[in-house]
Design a protein around this motif. Structure first.
Motif, short mmCIF file in Angstrom:
data_model
loop_
_atom_site.label_atom_id
_atom_site.label_comp_id
_atom_site.label_asym_id
_atom_site.label_seq_id
_atom_site.Cartn_x
_atom_site.Cartn_y
_atom_site.Cartn_z
N LEU A 1 0.81 -1.23 0.00
CA LEU A 1 0.00 0.00 0.00
C LEU A 1 0.84 1.28 0.00
N ASP A 2 2.05 1.20 0.54
CA ASP A 2 2.90 2.40 0.56
C ASP A 2 3.41 2.75 -0.83
N TYR A 3 3.73 1.71 -1.62
CA TYR A 3 4.28 1.93 -2.96
C TYR A 3 3.22 1.76 -4.06
N GLU A 4 2.00 1.34 -3.66
CA GLU A 4 0.91 1.10 -4.61
C GLU A 4 1.35 0.17 -5.74
N VAL A 5 1.82 -1.02 -5.34
CA VAL A 5 2.29 -1.96 -6.35
C VAL A 5 2.01 -3.40 -5.90
N GLN A 6 1.64 -4.24 -6.88
CA GLN A 6 1.51 -5.67 -6.60
C GLN A 6 2.90 -6.28 -6.68
N THR A 7 3.24 -7.11 -5.69
CA THR A 7 4.58 -7.71 -5.63
C THR A 7 4.53 -9.17 -6.10
N PRO A 8 5.69 -9.79 -6.33
CA PRO A 8 5.70 -11.21 -6.74
C PRO A 8 5.45 -12.19 -5.58
N LEU A 9 5.31 -11.67 -4.35
CA LEU A 9 5.16 -12.54 -3.17
C LEU A 9 3.73 -13.07 -3.07
N GLN A 10 3.62 -14.41 -3.06
CA GLN A 10 2.30 -15.04 -2.90
C GLN A 10 2.04 -15.30 -1.41
N ILE A 11 0.88 -14.84 -0.94
CA ILE A 11 0.51 -15.05 0.46
C ILE A 11 -0.46 -16.22 0.53
N ASN A 12 -0.06 -17.24 1.28
CA ASN A 12 -0.91 -18.41 1.51
C ASN A 12 -1.47 -18.27 2.92
N SER A 13 -2.66 -17.72 3.01
CA SER A 13 -3.24 -17.40 4.31
C SER A 13 -3.88 -18.66 4.91
N TYR A 14 -3.36 -19.08 6.08
CA TYR A 14 -3.88 -20.31 6.67
C TYR A 14 -5.18 -20.04 7.43
N GLN A 15 -6.03 -21.06 7.50
CA GLN A 15 -7.32 -20.92 8.19
C GLN A 15 -7.35 -21.63 9.54
N CYS A 16 -6.36 -22.49 9.77
CA CYS A 16 -6.39 -23.29 11.00
C CYS A 16 -4.96 -23.60 11.45
N LEU A 17 -4.67 -23.24 12.69
CA LEU A 17 -3.39 -23.60 13.31
C LEU A 17 -3.71 -24.57 14.45
N ASP A 18 -2.86 -25.58 14.63
CA ASP A 18 -3.17 -26.59 15.66
C ASP A 18 -3.43 -25.96 17.03
N TYR A 19 -2.72 -24.89 17.38
CA TYR A 19 -2.94 -24.20 18.66
C TYR A 19 -4.36 -23.64 18.76
N GLY A 20 -4.90 -23.20 17.63
CA GLY A 20 -6.25 -22.64 17.61
C GLY A 20 -7.32 -23.65 17.99
N LEU A 21 -6.99 -24.95 17.85
CA LEU A 21 -7.96 -26.01 18.20
C LEU A 21 -7.89 -26.40 19.68
#
Length: 431
Positions: free
Chosen positions: A354-374
């Motif tokens: 958002l600071d540079y207003e640019v899409q980067t090559p980094l892919q974010i794999n957002s997890y939905q479940c962490l073992d601690y969360g259970l």
């Protein structure tokens, strides 16, 4: 191909439309500001602007995708069928909410740039998020909205063949400590022994020396089981090893230990292997670079992915460091103790700076479940029920389910009882 008419083509517009149309719906998308090009196009088309041109498919645009920088946005979340929406559009729009501006707000993690309360590790809390406060954290709303757009497109263009995508899973095994007792060196072993005696942990002391003398397997050494599971499936597990130097926060095995290096190599023969970046590397790109090179020396391949210790992110600095070091995948985005969709999507997406207003090559794999969360669900039945609920949400939009389990969650320690079954349940959901 979908042609989008808009009064101004901005990086935010192209970024958001590409996630919704291409990554989620599988439709190529192009943009134009010329009315004659729009009229001449004889396939999928829509306008995204303030006023419709004629009787085309029209979504009234919010200002967000045409702005730069940050502003204090007033958001009013409303019910929309079986989900929620925000940025209402008015009567003439074919969608009641500007799903593109709303998706951008969630994907860019706009709210994490704004002032917010952090926990003791400096992490963004689930309770601070718009999704948690408005009770839609448990839904991949961006994907749900994309499918609502698809329904309207199918209605308007009944002859167009829409591609379909399949539900998939990307299991992640996080290895902050490969062994509980083994390979710790003389001083750490003596320290652990004295600690057991001081706290009267005689059962643990007994187990420690059974392991050290080779009579029993180390409780954290679950790698044979992990490899056996991997062999049963076509999709690859991502196993992330901590290689950072010993510190208050990071206590893995020293990479000078041959047994540890050969463990990483043997896992890499079957699974994808990445780096669990140390806590200290979060604010120091030179430490991160050192750890990256260490991993590449062991595996003899370019580093595929990273996950930061304690799921801590300093947005945008953490992600800029990964971009600088040409690391292309991150698995840090998610909440430690709450199941759900931190970025509102179950489709991997690119980091937008958002600071540079640019899409980067980094892919974010957002997890939905962490073992601690259970762990907060006390019975195995409760854990299974909440896990199945979140899997059902991802399956409904044919998304990617990303669970994160630690190697020790597959141990026979009391705290992690039943976690092998939960992991099996996840693997079987892909069949």
């Amino acid at each position: 191909m979908l042609l989008v008419y808009t009064h101004k083509i901005t990086p935010r517009v192209t970024y958001t439309f590409k996630h919704i149309c291409k990554r989620i719906l599988g439709i190529e998308v192009r943009f134009t500001s010329k009315i004659e090009d729009f009229i001449a196009h004889d396939s999928l088309k829509m306008s995204y602007t303030k006023q419709p041109l004629s009787h085309e498919l029209f979504v009234r645009s919010n200002e967000l995708l045409f702005e730069t920088g940050l502003s204090d946005i007033d958001i009013n979340v409303q019910q929309w069928d079986n989900t929620k929406g925000f940025f209402p559009t008015g009567e003439r729009s074919d969608l009641p909410f500007d799903i593109f501006a709303a998706s951008f707000y969630l994907l860019s993690r706009y709210e994490e740039y704004l002032p917010h309360v952090r926990d003791e590790y400096g992490r963004f809390l689930a309770s601070e998020s718009i999704a948690f406060q408005n009770k839609f954290l448990n839904q991949p709303v961006v994907d749900i909205w994309a499918y609502k757009l698809k329904d309207i497109l199918m209605e308007r263009f009944p002859d167009y063949e829409f591609p379909t995508r399949k539900y998939r899973i990307q299991p992640v095994i996080d290895v902050p400590m490969a062994y509980y007792f083994k390979q710790k060196g003389f001083l750490r072993t003596i320290g652990g022994t004295l600690n057991d005696l001081r706290r009267f942990k005689l059962k643990q002391l007994y187990l420690r020396y059974l392991v050290l003398m080779g009579f029993k397997r180390d409780p954290y050494d679950t790698f044979k089981w992990i490899i056996r599971k991997q062999k049963q499936y076509d999709f690859k597990f991502m196993v992330l090893f901590l290689l950072g130097d010993y510190s208050t926060y990071d206590k893995n095995i020293n990479t000078n230990k041959k047994l540890f290096v050969s463990l990483i190599k043997s896992v890499a023969d079957y699974c994808d292997v990445g780096l669990k970046a140390s806590y200290l590397s979060l604010d120091d790109v030179s430490i991160l670079k050192k750890e990256k090179l260490k991993m590449e020396t062991i595996t003899h391949t370019d580093l595929k992915a990273v996950r930061h210790s304690f799921s801590k992110l300093n947005i945008p600095t953490s992600y800029r460091n990964l971009v600088e070091l040409e690391i292309h995948q991150d698995f840090t985005m998610g909440y430690i103790n709450t199941l759900g969709f931190r970025a509102g999507t179950c489709t991997p997406f690119q980091f937008y700076d958002l600071d540079y207003e640019v899409q980067t090559p980094l892919q974010i794999n957002s997890y939905q479940c962490l073992d601690y969360g259970l762990l907060k669900y006390h019975s195995e039945l409760d854990k299974t029920e909440h896990l199945q609920k979140i899997i059902k949400e991802v399956k409904a939009v044919n998304g990617t389910f990303i669970p994160i389990f630690h190697n020790y969650a597959f141990s026979n320690l009391d705290r992690w009882k039943g976690y092998r079954s939960l992991f099996n349940l996840i693997l079987e959901s892909a069949e």
